[in-house]
Scaffold this motif. Structure first.
Motif, PDB file in Angstrom:
ATOM      1  N   ARG A 194       0.824  -1.190   0.000  1.00  7.10           N
ATOM      2  CA  ARG A 194       0.000   0.000   0.000  1.00  7.10           C
ATOM      3  C   ARG A 194       0.869   1.255   0.000  1.00  7.10           C
ATOM      4  O   ARG A 194       2.010   1.225   0.446  1.00  7.10           O
ATOM      5  N   GLU A 203      -4.570   1.276  -1.876  1.00 11.88           N
ATOM      6  CA  GLU A 203      -4.060  -0.059  -2.112  1.00 11.88           C
ATOM      7  C   GLU A 203      -3.141  -0.014  -3.342  1.00 11.88           C
ATOM      8  O   GLU A 203      -3.244   0.890  -4.175  1.00 11.88           O
ATOM      9  N   ASN A 204      -2.272  -0.985  -3.448  1.00 10.58           N
ATOM     10  CA  ASN A 204      -1.410  -1.058  -4.642  1.00 10.58           C
ATOM     11  C   ASN A 204      -2.147  -1.793  -5.760  1.00 10.58           C
ATOM     12  O   ASN A 204      -1.802  -2.897  -6.179  1.00 10.58           O
ATOM     13  N   THR A 205      -3.190  -1.143  -6.254  1.00 12.29           N
ATOM     14  CA  THR A 205      -4.092  -1.761  -7.219  1.00 12.29           C
ATOM     15  C   THR A 205      -4.122  -0.980  -8.535  1.00 12.29           C
ATOM     16  O   THR A 205      -3.762   0.193  -8.596  1.00 12.29           O
ATOM     17  N   ARG A 207      -7.010  -0.322 -11.882  1.00 13.02           N
ATOM     18  CA  ARG A 207      -8.458  -0.442 -12.066  1.00 13.02           C
ATOM     19  C   ARG A 207      -8.932   0.181 -13.368  1.00 13.02           C
ATOM     20  O   ARG A 207      -8.287   1.078 -13.925  1.00 13.02           O
ATOM     21  N   ARG A 229     -11.392  -3.292  -9.905  1.00  9.96           N
ATOM     22  CA  ARG A 229     -10.093  -3.031  -9.274  1.00  9.96           C
ATOM     23  C   ARG A 229      -9.446  -4.361  -8.911  1.00  9.96           C
ATOM     24  O   ARG A 229     -10.109  -5.278  -8.440  1.00  9.96           O
ATOM     25  N   TRP A 230      -8.115  -4.450  -9.157  1.00 13.90           N
ATOM     26  CA  TRP A 230      -7.422  -5.694  -8.812  1.00 13.90           C
ATOM     27  C   TRP A 230      -5.991  -5.413  -8.370  1.00 13.90           C
ATOM     28  O   TRP A 230      -5.405  -4.383  -8.695  1.00 13.90           O
ATOM     29  N   TYR A 231      -5.444  -6.382  -7.585  1.00 11.32           N
ATOM     30  CA  TYR A 231      -4.043  -6.322  -7.176  1.00 11.32           C
ATOM     31  C   TYR A 231      -3.193  -6.996  -8.262  1.00 11.32           C
ATOM     32  O   TYR A 231      -3.360  -8.190  -8.513  1.00 11.32           O
ATOM     33  N   CYS A 235       0.106  -8.283  -2.022  1.00 10.95           N
ATOM     34  CA  CYS A 235       0.384  -7.159  -1.125  1.00 10.95           C
ATOM     35  C   CYS A 235       1.241  -7.658   0.042  1.00 10.95           C
ATOM     36  O   CYS A 235       0.847  -8.584   0.765  1.00 10.95           O
ATOM     37  N   ASN A 259      -8.711 -10.155  -3.661  1.00  8.86           N
ATOM     38  CA  ASN A 259      -7.782  -9.349  -4.440  1.00  8.86           C
ATOM     39  C   ASN A 259      -8.430  -8.751  -5.679  1.00  8.86           C
ATOM     40  O   ASN A 259      -7.766  -8.203  -6.532  1.00  8.86           O
ATOM     41  N   ASN A 287      -2.809 -11.594 -10.030  1.00  7.80           N
ATOM     42  CA  ASN A 287      -1.726 -10.961  -9.245  1.00  7.80           C
ATOM     43  C   ASN A 287      -0.367 -11.564  -9.566  1.00  7.80           C
ATOM     44  O   ASN A 287       0.470 -11.735  -8.687  1.00  7.80           O
TER      45      ASN A 287
END
Length: 369
Positions: A194, A203-205, A207, A229-231, A235, A259, A287
């Motif tokens: 993050r 978040e480290n996402t 989208r 939204r996705w990772y 994380c 995720n 991910n």
């Protein structure tokens, strides 16, 4: 007498040569277009290369079997606007001087509703770039030795956690079914946890967000946006959790961890209030990104209003969430698409901002995987 005959013969030959010089002729060398693949409603420049006995008085008559011509007739150039349905179309031109004429046609391939391949030297006008970002067109060498252009972009902000590139379609008839896809990844500085920038956290996402327009067939109610939204990577400090066990890919995930987040907002038909619904899922497929690894990610809504996500052609999600709400609210009309935003993340504290890779962005009313 022989001298006079020679003069007569010379005079007649001169008349013959002059007549030959004045003979009308027309020859088309080529009919060309600016590009070899086009998208719906795109305006395409066309031009003719012609040899003629009198170019000044050569006339040009253009035609097409789909789309429309948007310039006056009579010129050696034309602008063709593609139709709003993919397919292969023909344009033609008849060049004429005096009684001589010749016809040439050219096939034009309309592959999808929209695409952007980021091939121009300057940032293209088909996407707009949010402020506080830095962008350029870069080149890479593909395995077969050919060069490929793509967009490099990163956030340049001391206050914002994410930025976006945007495609505004401006088409009041564009509606579901609809799909959007782009090849993306991190050139460098992919965040593994993050981030916080200024007073904001994220978040480290990555989208996508679609913004929708009003549809009178659905009364006063309509979907205002759909957000996916996705990772792109695990994380480090752990995924967020929800109370329920989240099931995806046929097996239960770790209880509560997710995720992937699907969110949409709609305006209620009766109260006109906006309601937001958020759904959480888990899949390891999304991910697996690393620096220098690029994948195509596609978001779609099909004819039945199911939400679909594909990663490099493989289905990751197929969800009835929008379909169920459409049925519940009694909506009968389609959902109209206004714009597509692609969000990317900043670096923690605004430092070492991730450099994003974007290429081959497509949008279509047909399935894009």
């Amino acid at each position: 007498m022989r001298y006079i005959n020679s003069l007569i013969i010379t005079f007649l030959c001169s008349l013959f040569l002059v007549g030959c010089g004045d003979e009308e002729y027309i020859r088309i060398e080529s009919l060309s277009a600016m590009g070899d693949e086009f998208y719906c409603n795109q305006k395409v420049k066309l031009w003719m290369c012609v040899e003629s006995s009198d170019l000044w008085h050569t006339d040009y008559e253009w035609g097409c079997d789909g789309g429309k011509l948007t310039q006056p007739q009579g010129l050696d150039e034309m602008t063709w606007q593609a139709p709003n349905k993919p397919g292969t179309y023909k344009v033609w031109c008849v060049a004429k001087v005096g009684d001589k004429k010749e016809r040439r046609e050219h096939s034009l391939y309309v592959s999808s509703y929209f695409f952007e391949k980021f091939e121009t030297a300057k940032p293209p006008s088909s996407f707009s770039y949010q402020s506080s970002s830095k962008s350029s067109i870069a080149q890479e060498t593909l395995p077969d030795g050919t060069k490929n252009s793509y967009l490099e972009i990163y956030a340049s902000s001391a206050t914002e956690v994410e930025r976006y590139i945007r495609r505004t379609f401006g088409d009041p008839e564009l509606c579901t079914p609809f799909y959007s896809r782009i090849k993306l990844g991190f050139v460098k500085n992919m965040p593994e946890d993050r981030i916080a920038v200024g007073t904001k956290k994220s978040e480290n996402t990555l989208r996508y967000r679609w913004t929708f327009d009003y549809n009178i067939e659905n009364g006063e109610g309509y979907v205002t946006y759909l957000d996916f939204r996705w990772y792109p990577t695990i994380c480090k400090s752990g995924l967020n959790t929800k109370a329920e066990t989240i099931v995806l890919d046929g097996t239960p995930a770790v209880t509560g961890e997710y995720n992937i987040q699907i969110q949409f907002q709609y305006q209620n038909n009766t109260t006109l209030k906006k309601n937001t619904y958020t759904y959480y899922y888990y899949s390891e497929k999304l991910n697996q990104f690393k620096n220098g690894t690029y994948e195509t990610v596609s978001l779609g809504v099909d004819e039945e209003h199911n939400v679909l996500v594909y990663l490099s052609g493989v289905e990751v999600l197929n969800l009835p969430v929008l379909k169920d709400k459409t049925v519940e609210l009694g909506w009968t009309g389609e959902h109209y698409i206004k714009q597509w935003d692609i969000y990317y993340i900043n670096g923690d504290k605004g430092n070492n901002a991730p450099v994003m890779y974007y290429d081959d962005g497509y949008a279509s009313t047909a399935v894009l995987k």
